[in-house]
Structures are given as structure tokens and as C-alpha cells.
Write a protein that holds these residues in place. Structure first.
Motif, mmCIF file in Angstrom:
data_model
loop_
_atom_site.group_PDB
_atom_site.id
_atom_site.type_symbol
_atom_site.label_atom_id
_atom_site.label_comp_id
_atom_site.label_asym_id
_atom_site.label_seq_id
_atom_site.Cartn_x
_atom_site.Cartn_y
_atom_site.Cartn_z
ATOM 1 N N THR A 6 52.726 14.727 61.265
ATOM 2 C CA THR A 6 51.478 15.393 61.623
ATOM 3 C C THR A 6 50.368 14.750 60.808
ATOM 4 O OG1 THR A 6 52.635 17.468 62.055
ATOM 5 C CG2 THR A 6 50.252 17.594 61.712
ATOM 6 N N THR A 8 46.374 14.929 59.989
ATOM 7 C CA THR A 8 45.186 15.775 60.055
ATOM 8 C C THR A 8 44.031 15.049 59.383
ATOM 9 O OG1 THR A 8 46.586 17.749 59.929
ATOM 10 C CG2 THR A 8 44.227 18.035 59.464
ATOM 11 N N THR A 34 47.300 16.040 70.483
ATOM 12 C CA THR A 34 46.112 16.083 69.647
ATOM 13 C C THR A 34 45.348 17.364 69.914
ATOM 14 O OG1 THR A 34 45.942 13.670 69.607
ATOM 15 C CG2 THR A 34 43.937 14.896 69.071
ATOM 16 N N ARG A 42 44.015 17.248 64.590
ATOM 17 C CA ARG A 42 45.419 17.269 64.187
ATOM 18 C C ARG A 42 46.254 16.664 65.319
ATOM 19 N NH1 ARG A 42 45.371 21.987 62.675
ATOM 20 N NH2 ARG A 42 45.124 21.474 60.491
#
Length: 72
Positions: A6, A8, A34, A42
Motif C-alpha cells: 500500500t 500512500t 487507487t 492511496r
């Protein structure tokens, strides 16, 4: 086994985050999602191999930097 990452990133405000996400989504594969939340983008990336995951994350980070630069 599936590998998952992940990523971010923050982009100053909601509008900037939405523009960056909109620029990134067309390049997403079926194993990528997304989303935005406040000023953050993210993206969850899944791959079957560690090498594939690393390669995809590397490409994605380059794309984020370009999208962030162009949207401002």
C-alpha cells in the motif's frame, strides 16, 4: 501467495489528491486500486511475486512524482 503493498502519498489538499489519483488510475492494472481520502492518494498493489511487486511499486512511484509535479 499474493504479495501486497500500500502506497500512500499526500498532496496538500483534496483537489490536488483527486487530480493526482485521476492521472494515475488509467495505468492501474486489475490488481491495483487507487482511492483518495482528504489530501492523500492511496494505492493498493497486489502481485504474485516479490519481483513483480517491486517493479510495479517502482513504476508507480515514478508516475506519482510526475503526476504530482504536473498537477501543481
Amino acid at each position: 501467495m499474493t504479495r501486497r503493498a500500500t502506497v500512500t502519498t499526500r498532496h496538500g489538499d483534496d483537489e490536488s489528491a483527486e487530480r493526482v489519483a485521476a492521472a494515475l488510475r488509467p495505468d492501474n492494472t486489475a490488481e491495483m486500486e487507487t482511492t483518495t481520502d482528504d489530501d492523500a492518494v492511496r494505492t493498493v498493489i497486489e502481485r504474485d511475486s516479490t519481483g513483480g511487486l517491486l517493479s510495479t511499486v517502482d513504476d508507480y512511484v515514478v508516475n506519482v512524482r510526475i503526476a504530482d509535479t504536473l498537477q501543481s
